[in-house]
Scaffold this motif. Structure first.
Motif, PDB file in Angstrom:
ATOM      1  N   ASN A  32     -11.722   2.491  -2.458  1.00  0.00           N
ATOM      2  CA  ASN A  32     -11.152   1.361  -3.181  1.00  0.00           C
ATOM      3  C   ASN A  32     -10.756   1.768  -4.598  1.00  0.00           C
ATOM      4  OD1 ASN A  32     -10.464  -1.427  -2.974  1.00  0.00           O
ATOM      5  ND2 ASN A  32     -12.140  -1.881  -4.363  1.00  0.00           N
ATOM      6  N   LEU A  65      -2.418   2.104  -7.314  1.00  0.00           N
ATOM      7  CA  LEU A  65      -1.670   0.899  -7.688  1.00  0.00           C
ATOM      8  C   LEU A  65      -1.304   0.917  -9.170  1.00  0.00           C
ATOM      9  CD1 LEU A  65      -3.518  -1.821  -5.597  1.00  0.00           C
ATOM     10  CD2 LEU A  65      -1.119  -1.156  -5.374  1.00  0.00           C
ATOM     11  N   GLU A  89       3.832  -8.095  -6.509  1.00  0.00           N
ATOM     12  CA  GLU A  89       3.125  -7.543  -5.348  1.00  0.00           C
ATOM     13  C   GLU A  89       2.011  -6.604  -5.800  1.00  0.00           C
ATOM     14  OE1 GLU A  89       3.733  -4.342  -1.772  1.00  0.00           O
ATOM     15  OE2 GLU A  89       5.530  -5.237  -2.650  1.00  0.00           O
ATOM     16  N   ARG A 128      -0.835  -8.623  -7.290  1.00  0.00           N
ATOM     17  CA  ARG A 128      -1.591  -9.325  -6.247  1.00  0.00           C
ATOM     18  C   ARG A 128      -2.542  -8.352  -5.534  1.00  0.00           C
ATOM     19  NH1 ARG A 128       2.335 -12.112  -4.673  1.00  0.00           N
ATOM     20  NH2 ARG A 128       3.269 -10.578  -3.298  1.00  0.00           N
ATOM     21  N   ARG A 129      -2.035  -7.163  -5.204  1.00  0.00           N
ATOM     22  CA  ARG A 129      -2.870  -6.159  -4.540  1.00  0.00           C
ATOM     23  C   ARG A 129      -4.000  -5.681  -5.450  1.00  0.00           C
ATOM     24  NH1 ARG A 129       1.034  -2.154  -1.067  1.00  0.00           N
ATOM     25  NH2 ARG A 129       1.395  -3.606   0.645  1.00  0.00           N
ATOM     26  N   ILE A 158      -6.747  -8.291  -5.415  1.00  0.00           N
ATOM     27  CA  ILE A 158      -7.525  -8.227  -4.174  1.00  0.00           C
ATOM     28  C   ILE A 158      -8.493  -7.049  -4.215  1.00  0.00           C
ATOM     29  CG2 ILE A 158      -7.354  -7.754  -1.696  1.00  0.00           C
ATOM     30  CD1 ILE A 158      -4.656  -9.345  -1.799  1.00  0.00           C
ATOM     31  N   ARG A 159      -7.999  -5.894  -4.624  1.00  0.00           N
ATOM     32  CA  ARG A 159      -8.841  -4.687  -4.687  1.00  0.00           C
ATOM     33  C   ARG A 159      -9.980  -4.843  -5.682  1.00  0.00           C
ATOM     34  NH1 ARG A 159      -8.631  -0.747  -0.741  1.00  0.00           N
ATOM     35  NH2 ARG A 159      -6.513  -0.652   0.058  1.00  0.00           N
TER      36      ARG A 159
END
Length: 138
Positions: A19, A26, A66, A69-70, A73-74
């Motif tokens: 993770n 990212l 995007e 958002r990712r 979540i991570r």
């Protein structure tokens, strides 16, 4: 605490590493988002407040959203993993008997086999699961 949760410890540590790497990727990707020209609407600072349109440079909105958002979540998952790891470590640390605590650390944190633990601590091989079961619910 149950055995299933304790067995997740090493997998959680591996997931945490993966993770963290995904979050780093990212962030790298976020630095490579293309810049585009966009228009924004605002108002003048003085009365009467007149609508003003200005051109600005900004990150490409869809891709930037995007990535954001990712990342969110991570990061949420990262916090869940950390919380689960701490809960397991705290449970083991609070076991009052030193031998039992060592057995739990060797079995669930170090990932050692029960026969290895028995040989090292001088117990019979059948005694290790008995000690573990005294402290766990299934």
């Amino acid at each position: 605490m149950d055995k299933k949760t304790l067995r997740q410890y090493r997998a959680l540590l591996n997931e945490q590493i993966l993770n963290d790497k995904a979050i780093d990727r990212l962030y790298d990707r976020a630095t490579q988002v293309p810049t585009v020209m966009g228009k924004v609407v605002g108002s003048s600072h003085d009365f009467p407040y007149i609508e003003v349109r200005s051109s600005v440079q900004m990150d490409e909105p869809k891709e930037a959203d995007e990535i954001e958002r990712r990342l969110r979540i991570r990061k949420e998952r990262q916090e869940q993993i950390r919380s689960a790891v701490i809960e397991i470590e705290q449970y083991i640390a609070e076991i009052p008997d030193s031998d039992a605590r060592q057995i739990f650390e060797m079995a669930y944190i170090d990932g050692r086999k029960q026969h290895e633990i028995a040989d090292e601590l001088g117990y019979s091989r059948g005694r290790i699961p008995q000690i573990i079961n005294q402290y766990l619910k299934d």
